[in-house]
Write a protein that holds these residues in place. Structure first.
Motif, PDB file in Angstrom:
ATOM      1  N   LYS A 197     -55.189  34.227  32.520  1.00 50.08           N
ATOM      2  CA  LYS A 197     -55.064  32.821  32.126  1.00 50.08           C
ATOM      3  C   LYS A 197     -53.595  32.437  31.943  1.00 50.08           C
ATOM      4  CE  LYS A 197     -59.589  32.235  30.976  1.00 50.08           C
ATOM      5  NZ  LYS A 197     -60.169  32.834  32.131  1.00 50.08           N
ATOM      6  N   PRO A 198     -53.285  31.138  32.065  1.00 54.72           N
ATOM      7  CA  PRO A 198     -51.921  30.693  31.779  1.00 54.72           C
ATOM      8  C   PRO A 198     -51.481  31.135  30.378  1.00 54.72           C
ATOM      9  CG  PRO A 198     -53.134  28.947  32.861  1.00 54.72           C
ATOM     10  CD  PRO A 198     -54.133  30.038  32.541  1.00 54.72           C
ATOM     11  N   GLY A 199     -50.257  31.637  30.306  1.00 47.79           N
ATOM     12  CA  GLY A 199     -49.717  32.140  29.049  1.00 47.79           C
ATOM     13  C   GLY A 199     -49.788  33.650  28.928  1.00 47.79           C
ATOM     14  N   GLN A 200     -50.628  34.296  29.749  1.00 48.25           N
ATOM     15  CA  GLN A 200     -50.700  35.750  29.732  1.00 48.25           C
ATOM     16  C   GLN A 200     -49.578  36.334  30.582  1.00 48.25           C
ATOM     17  OE1 GLN A 200     -54.957  36.247  30.938  1.00 48.25           O
ATOM     18  NE2 GLN A 200     -55.014  37.605  29.165  1.00 48.25           N
ATOM     19  N   VAL A 201     -49.186  37.540  30.239  1.00 49.51           N
ATOM     20  CA  VAL A 201     -48.189  38.271  31.012  1.00 49.51           C
ATOM     21  C   VAL A 201     -48.922  39.360  31.790  1.00 49.51           C
ATOM     22  CG1 VAL A 201     -46.153  39.770  30.907  1.00 49.51           C
ATOM     23  CG2 VAL A 201     -46.321  37.752  29.422  1.00 49.51           C
ATOM     24  N   VAL A 202     -48.654  39.417  33.105  1.00 51.10           N
ATOM     25  CA  VAL A 202     -49.235  40.425  33.981  1.00 51.10           C
ATOM     26  C   VAL A 202     -48.106  41.231  34.613  1.00 51.10           C
ATOM     27  CG1 VAL A 202     -51.297  39.048  34.492  1.00 51.10           C
ATOM     28  CG2 VAL A 202     -49.298  38.858  35.986  1.00 51.10           C
ATOM     29  N   TYR A 203     -48.453  42.376  35.194  1.00 49.53           N
ATOM     30  CA  TYR A 203     -47.464  43.191  35.899  1.00 49.53           C
ATOM     31  C   TYR A 203     -47.741  43.108  37.388  1.00 49.53           C
ATOM     32  CZ  TYR A 203     -45.610  44.415  31.551  1.00 49.53           C
ATOM     33  OH  TYR A 203     -44.997  44.307  30.342  1.00 49.53           O
ATOM     34  N   TYR A 204     -46.699  42.676  38.130  1.00 51.14           N
ATOM     35  CA  TYR A 204     -46.841  42.390  39.554  1.00 51.14           C
ATOM     36  C   TYR A 204     -45.477  42.536  40.211  1.00 51.14           C
ATOM     37  CZ  TYR A 204     -47.802  39.682  43.802  1.00 51.14           C
ATOM     38  OH  TYR A 204     -47.943  39.277  45.106  1.00 51.14           O
ATOM     39  N   ARG A 205     -45.468  42.877  41.483  1.00 54.82           N
ATOM     40  CA  ARG A 205     -44.213  42.950  42.248  1.00 54.82           C
ATOM     41  C   ARG A 205     -44.068  41.656  43.042  1.00 54.82           C
ATOM     42  NH1 ARG A 205     -42.660  44.716  47.539  1.00 54.82           N
ATOM     43  NH2 ARG A 205     -40.462  45.297  47.509  1.00 54.82           N
ATOM     44  N   PRO A 206     -43.260  40.705  42.541  1.00 58.87           N
ATOM     45  CA  PRO A 206     -43.084  39.430  43.253  1.00 58.87           C
ATOM     46  C   PRO A 206     -42.498  39.650  44.638  1.00 58.87           C
ATOM     47  CG  PRO A 206     -42.144  39.318  41.045  1.00 58.87           C
ATOM     48  CD  PRO A 206     -42.483  40.751  41.309  1.00 58.87           C
ATOM     49  N   THR A 207     -42.884  38.769  45.575  1.00 62.72           N
ATOM     50  CA  THR A 207     -42.398  38.881  46.950  1.00 62.72           C
ATOM     51  C   THR A 207     -41.666  37.632  47.423  1.00 62.72           C
ATOM     52  OG1 THR A 207     -44.507  38.073  47.808  1.00 62.72           O
ATOM     53  CG2 THR A 207     -44.259  40.465  47.580  1.00 62.72           C
ATOM     54  N   SER A 208     -41.668  36.573  46.653  1.00 63.05           N
ATOM     55  CA  SER A 208     -41.060  35.313  47.077  1.00 63.05           C
ATOM     56  C   SER A 208     -39.552  35.465  47.304  1.00 63.05           C
ATOM     57  CB  SER A 208     -41.310  34.219  46.041  1.00 63.05           C
ATOM     58  OG  SER A 208     -40.571  33.059  46.367  1.00 63.05           O
ATOM     59  N   PRO A 253     -42.869  42.336  34.512  1.00 58.75           N
ATOM     60  CA  PRO A 253     -43.633  41.344  33.769  1.00 58.75           C
ATOM     61  C   PRO A 253     -43.506  39.977  34.439  1.00 58.75           C
ATOM     62  CG  PRO A 253     -42.119  42.539  32.317  1.00 58.75           C
ATOM     63  CD  PRO A 253     -41.778  42.918  33.720  1.00 58.75           C
ATOM     64  N   CYS A 254     -44.627  39.304  34.568  1.00 59.69           N
ATOM     65  CA  CYS A 254     -44.671  37.955  35.151  1.00 59.69           C
ATOM     66  C   CYS A 254     -45.596  37.098  34.289  1.00 59.69           C
ATOM     67  CB  CYS A 254     -45.223  37.999  36.574  1.00 59.69           C
ATOM     68  SG  CYS A 254     -44.213  38.927  37.743  1.00 59.69           S
ATOM     69  N   LEU A 255     -45.175  35.890  34.024  1.00 64.39           N
ATOM     70  CA  LEU A 255     -45.977  34.958  33.237  1.00 64.39           C
ATOM     71  C   LEU A 255     -46.935  34.209  34.151  1.00 64.39           C
ATOM     72  CD1 LEU A 255     -46.516  33.462  30.540  1.00 64.39           C
ATOM     73  CD2 LEU A 255     -44.786  31.806  31.301  1.00 64.39           C
ATOM     74  N   VAL A 256     -48.207  34.148  33.780  1.00 63.26           N
ATOM     75  CA  VAL A 256     -49.167  33.326  34.514  1.00 63.26           C
ATOM     76  C   VAL A 256     -48.941  31.874  34.084  1.00 63.26           C
ATOM     77  CG1 VAL A 256     -51.610  32.844  34.946  1.00 63.26           C
ATOM     78  CG2 VAL A 256     -50.829  35.209  34.619  1.00 63.26           C
ATOM     79  N   VAL A 257     -48.601  31.015  35.042  1.00 67.21           N
ATOM     80  CA  VAL A 257     -48.342  29.611  34.731  1.00 67.21           C
ATOM     81  C   VAL A 257     -49.454  28.689  35.206  1.00 67.21           C
ATOM     82  CG1 VAL A 257     -45.828  29.876  34.627  1.00 67.21           C
ATOM     83  CG2 VAL A 257     -46.916  29.289  36.806  1.00 67.21           C
ATOM     84  N   ARG A 258     -50.346  29.207  36.059  1.00 64.41           N
ATOM     85  CA  ARG A 258     -51.478  28.420  36.554  1.00 64.41           C
ATOM     86  C   ARG A 258     -52.576  29.387  36.975  1.00 64.41           C
ATOM     87  NH1 ARG A 258     -49.336  24.795  40.658  1.00 64.41           N
ATOM     88  NH2 ARG A 258     -48.907  23.415  38.933  1.00 64.41           N
ATOM     89  N   SER A 259     -53.831  28.968  36.765  1.00 65.84           N
ATOM     90  CA  SER A 259     -54.971  29.794  37.162  1.00 65.84           C
ATOM     91  C   SER A 259     -56.089  28.890  37.666  1.00 65.84           C
ATOM     92  CB  SER A 259     -55.459  30.629  35.967  1.00 65.84           C
ATOM     93  OG  SER A 259     -56.525  31.463  36.341  1.00 65.84           O
TER      94      SER A 259
END
Length: 155
Positions: free
Chosen positions: A5-16, A36-42
């Motif tokens: 959900k928005p506001g949660q922090v997930v672990y991901y390897r960004p590619t942008s 760490p990446c912040l979920v800003v939209r779901s």
């Protein structure tokens, strides 16, 4: 189907590549590791994430300041990095007691991507991501502040 959900922090390897350019990446990659990446939209189709980017040893940003905002980890001794734009840091709650998994890195002075709504991750990938809810989470009201920055940093 469960998705972060928005506001949660997930672990991901960004590619942008936008993250890579805006963070002054040496390799040209957005990240060489999960971070760490912040979920800003779901939505049912997936999530959008905004990565957190470590400051340098002197707590400064070696990147485009307009695209990144400093982070304050409440209840911690982690210093707030220097921001030449003098913005109030984005606030995250923090609990060292919640760090119970090996995939949770130690936090350091950090900046959060605020340039736009970040990178889209399809639901099939998003549902497999680890979260850090017991360790770090965005404070109430901060998501709206982040979204206000998106119009400032359009590309």
């Amino acid at each position: 189907m469960w998705l972060p959900k928005p506001g949660q922090v997930v672990y991901y390897r960004p590619t942008s590549k936008v993250f890579a350019a805006a963070s002054d990446s040496f390799s040209g990659e957005a990240s060489r590791k999960s971070r760490p990446c912040l979920v800003v939209r779901s939505t049912n189709k997936g999530i959008n994430i905004a990565p957190l980017y470590d400051g340098e040893a002197d707590n400064t940003l070696q990147a485009d300041h307009g695209w990144w905002s400093p982070v304050k980890f409440l209840n911690s001794n982690i210093p707030v990095p220097t921001d030449s734009l003098m913005r109030r840091p984005i606030r995250f709650s923090y609990s060292a007691d919640g760090k119970s998994h090996d995939y949770l890195p130690d936090l350091k002075p950090t900046f959060l991507w605020v340039g736009n709504d970040g990178e889209f991750i399809p639901s099939e990938t998003a549902k497999k991501l680890n979260t850090a809810d017991q360790y770090v989470r965005l404070e109430h009201g901060e998501l709206e502040r982040i979204q206000d920055c998106w119009t400032y940093c359009e590309y």
